[in-house]
Write a protein that holds these residues in place. Structure first.
Motif, mmCIF file in Angstrom:
data_model
loop_
_atom_site.group_PDB
_atom_site.id
_atom_site.type_symbol
_atom_site.label_atom_id
_atom_site.label_comp_id
_atom_site.label_asym_id
_atom_site.label_seq_id
_atom_site.Cartn_x
_atom_site.Cartn_y
_atom_site.Cartn_z
ATOM 1 N N ASN A 394 -43.965 17.356 -5.310
ATOM 2 C CA ASN A 394 -45.262 17.136 -5.957
ATOM 3 C C ASN A 394 -45.951 15.895 -5.394
ATOM 4 N N ASN A 395 -45.186 14.821 -5.239
ATOM 5 C CA ASN A 395 -45.757 13.584 -4.682
ATOM 6 C C ASN A 395 -46.171 13.794 -3.228
ATOM 7 N N ALA A 396 -45.342 14.535 -2.473
ATOM 8 C CA ALA A 396 -45.671 14.778 -1.064
ATOM 9 C C ALA A 396 -47.007 15.532 -0.975
ATOM 10 N N ASN A 398 -49.395 15.525 -3.254
ATOM 11 C CA ASN A 398 -50.458 14.634 -3.730
ATOM 12 C C ASN A 398 -50.870 13.594 -2.697
ATOM 13 N N TYR A 399 -49.885 13.095 -1.957
ATOM 14 C CA TYR A 399 -50.195 11.940 -1.092
ATOM 15 C C TYR A 399 -50.150 12.249 0.399
ATOM 16 N N THR A 400 -50.046 13.556 0.769
ATOM 17 C CA THR A 400 -49.967 13.857 2.197
ATOM 18 C C THR A 400 -51.331 13.651 2.880
ATOM 19 N N THR A 422 -40.502 14.878 3.368
ATOM 20 C CA THR A 422 -41.343 14.011 4.202
ATOM 21 C C THR A 422 -42.790 14.487 4.206
ATOM 22 N N ASP A 423 -43.687 13.536 4.071
ATOM 23 C CA ASP A 423 -45.120 13.866 4.238
ATOM 24 C C ASP A 423 -45.682 12.917 5.296
ATOM 25 N N ASN A 424 -46.847 13.244 5.825
ATOM 26 C CA ASN A 424 -47.423 12.303 6.792
ATOM 27 C C ASN A 424 -48.735 11.733 6.265
ATOM 28 N N TYR A 441 -44.978 2.284 -12.081
ATOM 29 C CA TYR A 441 -45.590 1.720 -10.891
ATOM 30 C C TYR A 441 -46.569 2.744 -10.355
ATOM 31 N N ARG A 442 -47.736 2.273 -9.989
ATOM 32 C CA ARG A 442 -48.731 3.178 -9.442
ATOM 33 C C ARG A 442 -49.609 2.411 -8.473
ATOM 34 N N ASP A 443 -49.860 3.017 -7.313
ATOM 35 C CA ASP A 443 -50.741 2.357 -6.362
ATOM 36 C C ASP A 443 -52.138 2.296 -6.969
ATOM 37 N N ALA A 444 -52.678 1.082 -7.093
ATOM 38 C CA ALA A 444 -53.969 0.905 -7.769
ATOM 39 C C ALA A 444 -55.096 1.621 -7.046
ATOM 40 N N GLY A 452 -50.308 11.516 -11.212
ATOM 41 C CA GLY A 452 -49.805 12.038 -12.464
ATOM 42 C C GLY A 452 -49.708 10.915 -13.474
ATOM 43 N N THR A 453 -48.488 10.729 -13.979
ATOM 44 C CA THR A 453 -48.317 9.747 -15.050
ATOM 45 C C THR A 453 -47.766 8.411 -14.559
ATOM 46 N N GLY A 454 -47.306 8.336 -13.332
ATOM 47 C CA GLY A 454 -46.683 7.094 -12.833
ATOM 48 C C GLY A 454 -45.268 6.946 -13.335
ATOM 49 N N LEU A 455 -44.739 8.025 -13.902
ATOM 50 C CA LEU A 455 -43.365 7.963 -14.439
ATOM 51 C C LEU A 455 -42.413 8.873 -13.677
ATOM 52 N N GLY A 456 -42.974 9.700 -12.815
ATOM 53 C CA GLY A 456 -42.184 10.714 -12.111
ATOM 54 C C GLY A 456 -40.998 10.126 -11.367
ATOM 55 N N LEU A 457 -41.247 9.114 -10.510
ATOM 56 C CA LEU A 457 -40.163 8.556 -9.705
ATOM 57 C C LEU A 457 -39.169 7.771 -10.569
ATOM 58 N N ALA A 458 -39.679 7.161 -11.651
ATOM 59 C CA ALA A 458 -38.766 6.434 -12.550
ATOM 60 C C ALA A 458 -37.799 7.428 -13.192
HETATM 61 P P1 ADP Z 1 -47.271 9.468 -10.096
HETATM 62 O O1 ADP Z 1 -47.220 10.379 -11.260
HETATM 63 O O2 ADP Z 1 -48.300 8.417 -10.200
HETATM 64 O O3 ADP Z 1 -47.180 10.152 -8.795
HETATM 65 P P2 ADP Z 1 -44.650 8.625 -9.422
HETATM 66 O O4 ADP Z 1 -43.652 7.830 -10.200
HETATM 67 O O5 ADP Z 1 -44.235 9.968 -8.992
HETATM 68 O O6 ADP Z 1 -45.932 8.630 -10.308
HETATM 69 O O7 ADP Z 1 -45.070 7.745 -8.207
HETATM 70 C C1 ADP Z 1 -45.338 6.400 -8.361
HETATM 71 C C2 ADP Z 1 -46.268 5.895 -7.288
HETATM 72 O O8 ADP Z 1 -45.591 5.895 -6.024
HETATM 73 C C3 ADP Z 1 -47.458 6.780 -7.051
HETATM 74 O O9 ADP Z 1 -48.503 6.443 -7.949
HETATM 75 C C4 ADP Z 1 -47.826 6.454 -5.612
HETATM 76 O O10 ADP Z 1 -48.615 5.288 -5.544
HETATM 77 C C5 ADP Z 1 -46.481 6.158 -4.967
HETATM 78 N N1 ADP Z 1 -45.995 7.373 -4.232
HETATM 79 C C6 ADP Z 1 -45.107 8.291 -4.684
HETATM 80 N N2 ADP Z 1 -44.853 9.228 -3.738
HETATM 81 C C7 ADP Z 1 -45.614 8.900 -2.655
HETATM 82 C C8 ADP Z 1 -45.808 9.462 -1.341
HETATM 83 N N3 ADP Z 1 -45.169 10.562 -0.974
HETATM 84 N N4 ADP Z 1 -46.673 8.839 -0.524
HETATM 85 C C9 ADP Z 1 -47.298 7.700 -0.899
HETATM 86 N N5 ADP Z 1 -47.151 7.105 -2.114
HETATM 87 C C10 ADP Z 1 -46.337 7.691 -2.977
#
Ligand code: ADP
Length: 490
Positions: A394-396, A398-400, A422-424, A441-444, A452-458
């Motif tokens: 999902n993150n890949a 969103n941020y690819t 991996t995403d580029n 944590y969320r990139d401002a 999403g919620t900023g909780l996924g990776l946690a």
């Molecule tokens: P979110 O729901 O905001 O994606 P996550 O906990 O999944 O929350 O991710 C936290 C933050 O990590 C994201 O807001 C983003 O800034 C950064 N991030 C996560 N995955 C990637 C990625 N593949 N490429 C760049 N930044 C990422």
């Protein structure tokens, strides 16, 4: 200046504190130092007064018996007079040699008129000497000693009596030696006087040194206490310093680590409240605004109304997603998670996760591919692992980057199966990289619709930690990111 005078206590203050019952570490150190010094001084004085006189006495008696031997050997020879005189002079003695009836044959007196033997010869017709001779006769040894206090000389004295057997002599003779057995000479007096000075100086030095040591020992602890007080009052920018000795340094290190943890938790709490309230308010505002629009404007226009209702549904979904994630995370972090471990094929699991994205991939033109290795069975909680893979993908997505390339790799090693997503995309900066797995944590700079919620990776972190699976992220700004985890093989 003011501060140091406050923290340093004078000995009087220390004593006062001690009496009041509030003993600090410096008071204890001071007390023990003083106790040690007092013990040392008492020992020196005891040695000087008790042991010195005993030692002197036994040394004197052994020297008297040596001198007696010399006198006996010289008896009847031409050197007799000279030997007796020298010995009496050198040792401050009164030497008397008598016949069997106690009549003096020869005498040498270096004790003056206070000598008891001399007095006996002069005034009492040798009555005392005669008595001593009788005692000597009864003694089993060839010698007999008697000690007494000579009041005139104000000293303890000894009279050493010995029989003199000389073959050539016509009759038996008796030797009587009188001398003091207490150190009465000036050297001993000087030593005693000096001992008083030494005691005073030692005592003063001990006070100064013990106060110095006690303040030195207590200072780091007092400093730590002061810093801890500030910390307790809510100042999280404190730094504990424990210079001085190892234990204080270790304590300072532990406290600094605790401060860092508390600071992190506090920052997180602030972020969490800020983020949650923001993320709750935004969808709620939207829901309210669109509901009002339907009521006032689009209620009769089915197309517009459905459009607006869809926005409300989307925002409600976002809200429930946020609440679900929060609940999930708090459950995971409280350590109540129970794993339902099963054996399953990891390749199938990944493919299964990918099928869920089929529609999104087709609609948005993502180039997402799975590069499998030889299929392996792994042991994990399939639903929880599904959540991790889903989050990484999902993150890949969103941020690819613009070319929309996403690669999912299975790499089999001898001991584990490694999964990489991996995403580029634009990647993650070096400063932010260590924080991506942190809660909220969320990139401002990222736009609201993307994230999403900023909780996924946690959540992923907690699940992987609970499984004891190693995990991590590699990322280079402008080039993309790779999120990975490893499932150890049994
Ligand atoms: P979110 O729901 O905001 O994606 P996550 O906990 O999944 O929350 O991710 C936290 C933050 O990590 C994201 O807001 C983003 O800034 C950064 N991030 C996560 N995955 C990637 C990625 N593949 N490429 C760049 N930044 C990422």
């Amino acid at each position: 200046m003011k501060r140091s005078s406050k923290s340093r206590k004078s000995p009087i203050q220390l004593v006062r504190d001690t009496l009041k019952g509030k003993r600090g570490i410096n008071t204890y150190v001071w007390m023990y130092c003083m106790l040690f010094v007092i013990l040392v001084l008492v020992t020196i004085w005891l040695l000087q007064y008790v042991c010195l006189s005993n030692y002197y006495r036994s040394a004197k008696i052994s020297s008297i018996s040596q001198e007696a031997n010399r006198i006996i050997q010289a008896y009847g020879t031409p050197e007799q007079g000279h030997t007796n005189r020298t010995i009496a002079y050198e040792n401050s003695m009164c030497i008397v040699i008598t016949d069997e009836d106690g009549n003096p044959l020869t005498s040498e007196n270096n004790l003056g008129s206070y000598s008891r033997l001399y007095d006996d010869i002069e005034n009492n017709y040798s009555m005392y000497i005669y008595k001593l001779k009788n005692e000597l006769m009864k003694a089993s040894d060839n010698c007999y000693t008697v000690t007494f206090e000579n009041d005139e000389l104000d000293a303890k004295e000894i009279i050493y009596c010995a029989k003199i057997y000389v073959d050539e002599a016509p009759e038996q003779a008796y030797l009587f030696i009188e001398c003091t057995i207490e150190p009465i000479d000036s050297t001993v007096k000087i030593i005693r006087e000096q001992l008083i000075f030494v005691t005073i100086i030692l005592f003063e030095l001990a006070v100064i040194i013990s106060v110095f040591i006690s303040t030195r020992v207590a200072r780091p602890i007092a400093k730590l206490t002061k810093t801890a007080r500030r910390f307790g009052e809510g100042d999280f920018n404190v730094k504990f310093e424990g210079q001085g000795y190892r234990e204080a340094e270790q304590l300072a290190k532990v406290l600094n680590d605790a401060v860092n943890d508390v600071r992190k938790v506090s920052d997180l709490r602030k972020d969490l409240i800020g983020n949650v309230s923001h993320d709750l308010r935004t969808p709620l505002t939207m829901v309210k605004a669109y509901a009002e629009m339907i009521r006032d404007l689009s209620g009769d226009n089915p197309v517009k109304r459905n459009e607006h209702i869809q926005v409300i549904i989307d925002e409600a979904d976002r809200l429930s997603n946020l609440v679900n994630n929060l609940l999930e995370l708090s459950k995971l972090e409280s350590g109540n998670m129970e794993l339902d471990l099963k054996k399953f094929s990891i390749g199938e699991k990944i493919e299964d996760c990918m099928t869920r994205y089929q529609l999104v991939i087709e609609q948005n033109g993502y180039d997402m591919k799975f590069e499998p290795d030889e299929d392996r069975e792994v042991t994990a909680d399939p639903d929880k692992l599904d959540q991790v893979i889903y989050n990484f993908i999902n993150n890949a997505i969103n941020y690819t980057g613009d070319n929309k390339v996403i690669r999912i790799k299975q790499i089999n090693t001898e001991k584990a199966v490694r999964i990489e997503v991996t995403d580029n995309g634009k990647g993650i900066s070096k400063e932010l990289l260590p924080k991506v797995f942190d809660r909220y944590y969320r990139d401002a700079k990222v736009k609201r619709d993307v994230v999403g919620t900023g909780l996924g990776l946690a959540i992923c972190k907690e699940i992987l930690k609970c499984h004891n699976f190693p995990f991590g992220v590699r990322s280079e700004e402008g080039k993309g990111s790779t999120f990975w985890f490893e499932i150890p093989c049994e």
